[in-house]
Design an enzyme around this catalytic site. Structure first.
Site, mmCIF file in Angstrom:
data_model
loop_
_atom_site.group_PDB
_atom_site.id
_atom_site.type_symbol
_atom_site.label_atom_id
_atom_site.label_comp_id
_atom_site.label_asym_id
_atom_site.label_seq_id
_atom_site.Cartn_x
_atom_site.Cartn_y
_atom_site.Cartn_z
ATOM 1 N N SER A 89 0.960 -1.177 0.062
ATOM 2 C CA SER A 89 -0.187 0.104 -0.010
ATOM 3 C C SER A 89 0.908 1.229 0.026
ATOM 4 C CB SER A 89 -0.674 -0.056 1.167
ATOM 5 O OG SER A 89 -1.400 1.401 1.278
ATOM 6 N N SER B 154 -0.046 4.053 1.065
ATOM 7 C CA SER B 154 -0.919 4.920 2.174
ATOM 8 C C SER B 154 0.139 5.408 3.180
ATOM 9 C CB SER B 154 -2.257 4.217 2.585
ATOM 10 O OG SER B 154 -3.199 4.453 1.885
ATOM 11 N N THR C 185 -10.084 0.487 4.017
ATOM 12 C CA THR C 185 -10.284 -0.215 2.503
ATOM 13 C C THR C 185 -10.989 -1.567 2.173
ATOM 14 O OG1 THR C 185 -9.219 -0.012 0.339
ATOM 15 C CG2 THR C 185 -7.778 -0.845 2.511
ATOM 16 N N LYS D 157 -15.020 -1.450 4.296
ATOM 17 C CA LYS D 157 -15.741 -0.375 4.167
ATOM 18 C C LYS D 157 -17.307 -0.204 4.736
ATOM 19 C CE LYS D 157 -12.993 1.974 0.675
ATOM 20 N NZ LYS D 157 -13.182 2.810 -0.679
ATOM 21 N N ASP E 79 -13.236 9.469 -0.596
ATOM 22 C CA ASP E 79 -13.164 9.010 -1.764
ATOM 23 C C ASP E 79 -13.745 9.787 -2.860
ATOM 24 O OD1 ASP E 79 -11.688 6.554 -1.273
ATOM 25 O OD2 ASP E 79 -13.156 5.161 -1.439
ATOM 26 N N GLY F 251 -17.851 -0.851 -14.650
ATOM 27 C CA GLY F 251 -17.877 -1.709 -13.088
ATOM 28 C C GLY F 251 -18.857 -0.857 -12.282
ATOM 29 N N GLY G 146 -18.627 -1.442 -8.195
ATOM 30 C CA GLY G 146 -18.664 -2.007 -7.098
ATOM 31 C C GLY G 146 -18.430 -0.709 -5.921
ATOM 32 N N ALA H 135 -16.272 1.685 -5.435
ATOM 33 C CA ALA H 135 -15.999 3.017 -5.940
ATOM 34 C C ALA H 135 -17.009 3.521 -6.925
ATOM 35 C CB ALA H 135 -14.498 3.086 -6.453
ATOM 36 N N GLY I 116 -5.450 7.016 -11.327
ATOM 37 C CA GLY I 116 -6.239 7.193 -9.952
ATOM 38 C C GLY I 116 -5.217 7.885 -8.835
HETATM 39 P P1 NAP Z 1 -14.992 -3.603 -5.783
HETATM 40 O O1 NAP Z 1 -15.999 -2.989 -4.797
HETATM 41 O O2 NAP Z 1 -14.441 -4.872 -5.815
HETATM 42 O O3 NAP Z 1 -15.662 -3.105 -7.447
HETATM 43 C C1 NAP Z 1 -14.930 -3.523 -8.632
HETATM 44 C C2 NAP Z 1 -16.016 -3.723 -9.751
HETATM 45 O O4 NAP Z 1 -15.211 -4.149 -10.785
HETATM 46 C C3 NAP Z 1 -17.217 -4.548 -9.672
HETATM 47 O O5 NAP Z 1 -18.274 -4.069 -10.434
HETATM 48 C C4 NAP Z 1 -16.560 -6.020 -10.301
HETATM 49 O O6 NAP Z 1 -17.824 -6.497 -10.772
HETATM 50 C C5 NAP Z 1 -15.844 -5.499 -11.335
HETATM 51 N N1 NAP Z 1 -14.592 -6.131 -11.964
HETATM 52 C C6 NAP Z 1 -13.900 -6.875 -11.109
HETATM 53 N N2 NAP Z 1 -13.102 -7.362 -11.730
HETATM 54 C C7 NAP Z 1 -13.235 -7.106 -12.950
HETATM 55 C C8 NAP Z 1 -12.665 -7.485 -14.384
HETATM 56 N N3 NAP Z 1 -11.594 -8.245 -14.327
HETATM 57 N N4 NAP Z 1 -13.055 -7.179 -15.569
HETATM 58 C C9 NAP Z 1 -14.347 -6.267 -15.315
HETATM 59 N N5 NAP Z 1 -14.877 -5.812 -14.287
HETATM 60 C C10 NAP Z 1 -14.276 -6.248 -13.373
HETATM 61 O O7 NAP Z 1 -13.642 -2.512 -5.839
HETATM 62 P P2 NAP Z 1 -13.749 -1.090 -5.677
HETATM 63 O O8 NAP Z 1 -13.235 -0.731 -4.202
HETATM 64 O O9 NAP Z 1 -14.654 -0.237 -6.292
HETATM 65 O O10 NAP Z 1 -12.458 -0.653 -6.308
HETATM 66 C C11 NAP Z 1 -12.330 -0.648 -7.731
HETATM 67 C C12 NAP Z 1 -10.957 -0.331 -8.345
HETATM 68 O O11 NAP Z 1 -10.754 1.188 -8.259
HETATM 69 C C13 NAP Z 1 -9.676 -0.933 -7.918
HETATM 70 O O12 NAP Z 1 -8.849 -0.851 -8.988
HETATM 71 C C14 NAP Z 1 -9.379 -0.061 -6.922
HETATM 72 O O13 NAP Z 1 -7.712 0.151 -6.889
HETATM 73 C C15 NAP Z 1 -9.722 1.464 -7.592
HETATM 74 N N6 NAP Z 1 -9.737 2.501 -6.299
HETATM 75 C C16 NAP Z 1 -9.017 3.284 -6.404
HETATM 76 C C17 NAP Z 1 -9.291 4.637 -5.696
HETATM 77 C C18 NAP Z 1 -8.129 5.679 -5.825
HETATM 78 O O14 NAP Z 1 -8.111 6.576 -4.698
HETATM 79 N N7 NAP Z 1 -7.573 5.982 -6.878
HETATM 80 C C19 NAP Z 1 -10.083 4.592 -4.452
HETATM 81 C C20 NAP Z 1 -10.862 3.214 -4.398
HETATM 82 C C21 NAP Z 1 -10.845 2.380 -5.610
HETATM 83 P P3 NAP Z 1 -18.227 -8.186 -10.795
HETATM 84 O O15 NAP Z 1 -19.527 -7.945 -9.926
HETATM 85 O O16 NAP Z 1 -18.316 -8.498 -12.101
HETATM 86 O O17 NAP Z 1 -17.238 -8.581 -9.969
#
Ligand code: NAP
Length: 283
Positions: free
Chosen positions: A15, A17, A61, A65, A100, A123, A125, A127, A241
């Site tokens: 991380s 962070s 994280t 969350k 976020d 996607g 999830g 975020a 990001g």
């Molecule tokens: P999450 O809750 O696990 O959501 C992930 C989403 O992506 C879900 O809709 C999932 O759908 C889909 N997904 C997973 N693997 C996939 C793949 N191989 N191909 C296509 N869709 C896929 O995760 P999250 O917390 O939202 O984070 C998502 C991304 O945002 C990560 O890369 C994280 O590092 C990034 N992020 C960045 C920041 C920042 O500050 N820059 C902050 C938060 C998150 P399914 O239902 O199909 O599994």
């Protein structure tokens, strides 16, 4: 007085962070606060959660969350709106926040884009749900694209009905990542597709990027994903990001300590972290 802060999650791997928060403490002249990583497996969360409130504050994280919410005394409107907490301020009352969104909105702004046009969100999830709600709050016309699997489509439909409950006139539709068509002003990637160690993968067909003006990819490792590189090659403006990651951390310090930072200093810190992710964190 020494104070302790931490990031709670599982797994935390390499991380960034601690580096970001240590720099932010340093920039605010605080040499006494410590920031560490606390990995808690989901099955141990219930036993360990009460101990967390001995800290002065913490970030949360994946996968905690939502889990943290029942241990809090209250939630700021930011956390209530998305049903997710990524910052906790501890004290007489332990209060949860969502920063976020601060990082996300700053990033879209710095890209020169806005959320009031045709937005394609990949996607939905944790975020992604926040990005979807913000797009609707800004009056955007939203298309959410998910994986073409029954469980992913079902989750997408849940987010869609959630949004309709919040705003019944919301312009929102659901499609699959392999079925995206049409032109978009802004593409938002909230999937982990293309993240280290799977750099090189793309969540959508590259042809989609020929019809997009701006791209924001929430992934910060690598600094420029295949999606970002392809979008730029097609003439779109695209960023990764890191700005979101740094600005959400800045907002946490504002909550914990009431400190503010000069935007130019933060811009330099983002550059420093983008350099670090390419050279020190294995990308
Ligand atoms: P999450 O809750 O696990 O959501 C992930 C989403 O992506 C879900 O809709 C999932 O759908 C889909 N997904 C997973 N693997 C996939 C793949 N191989 N191909 C296509 N869709 C896929 O995760 P999250 O917390 O939202 O984070 C998502 C991304 O945002 C990560 O890369 C994280 O590092 C990034 N992020 C960045 C920041 C920042 O500050 N820059 C902050 C938060 C998150 P399914 O239902 O199909 O599994």
């Amino acid at each position: 007085m020494e104070r302790n802060f931490a990031l709670i999650g599982y797994p935390l791997g390499h991380s960034m962070s601690p580096v970001i928060h240590d720099r932010l403490f340093q920039l605010s002249g605080d040499g006494a606060s410590r920031y560490s990583l606390v990995e808690i497996k989901p099955e141990h969360f219930r036993a360990q959660a009460p101990e967390l409130f001995k800290l002065s504050g913490f970030n949360v994280t994946i996968p905690h969350k939502l889990n943290i919410i029942k241990y809090l005394d209250g939630m700021d409107i930011s956390a209530k709106r998305y049903g997710a907490v990524n910052v906790v301020k501890c004290g007489e009352q332990n209060i949860g926040y969502n920063t976020d969104v601060d990082g996300f909105l700053r990033s879209v702004n710095s890209l020169g884009a806005n959320l009031s046009g045709r937005v394609l969100l990949l996607g939905c999830g944790g975020a992604g749900r926040m990005m979807a709600i913000e797009t609707i709050r800004h009056g955007g016309e939203l298309t959410i694209a998910v994986r073409n699997r029954p469980e992913s489509i079902e989750k997408g439909q849940n987010v869609l009905s959630n949004i309709k409950m919040l705003a019944d006139d919301a312009k929102v539709r659901l499609t699959t990542l392999d079925g995206v068509s049409g032109d978009y002003d802004l593409l938002l990637n909230s999937t982990p597709c293309g993240m280290y160690p799977h750099a090189g993968e793309m969540p959508v067909n590259p042809a989609v990027l020929e019809r997009v003006e701006f791209v924001f990819d929430a992934i910060y490792n690598p600094g420029a994903t295949e999606l970002v590189k392809t979008a730029r090659a097609n003439g779109a403006k695209a960023i990764g990001g890191m700005a979101m990651l740094v600005w959400q951390a800045v907002a946490a310090h504002e909550i914990w300590d009431g400190v503010t930072y000069d935007p130019e200093t933060i811009s330099n810190l983002i550059g420093e972290m983008e350099y670090a992710v390419e050279h020190d964190f294995g990308s």
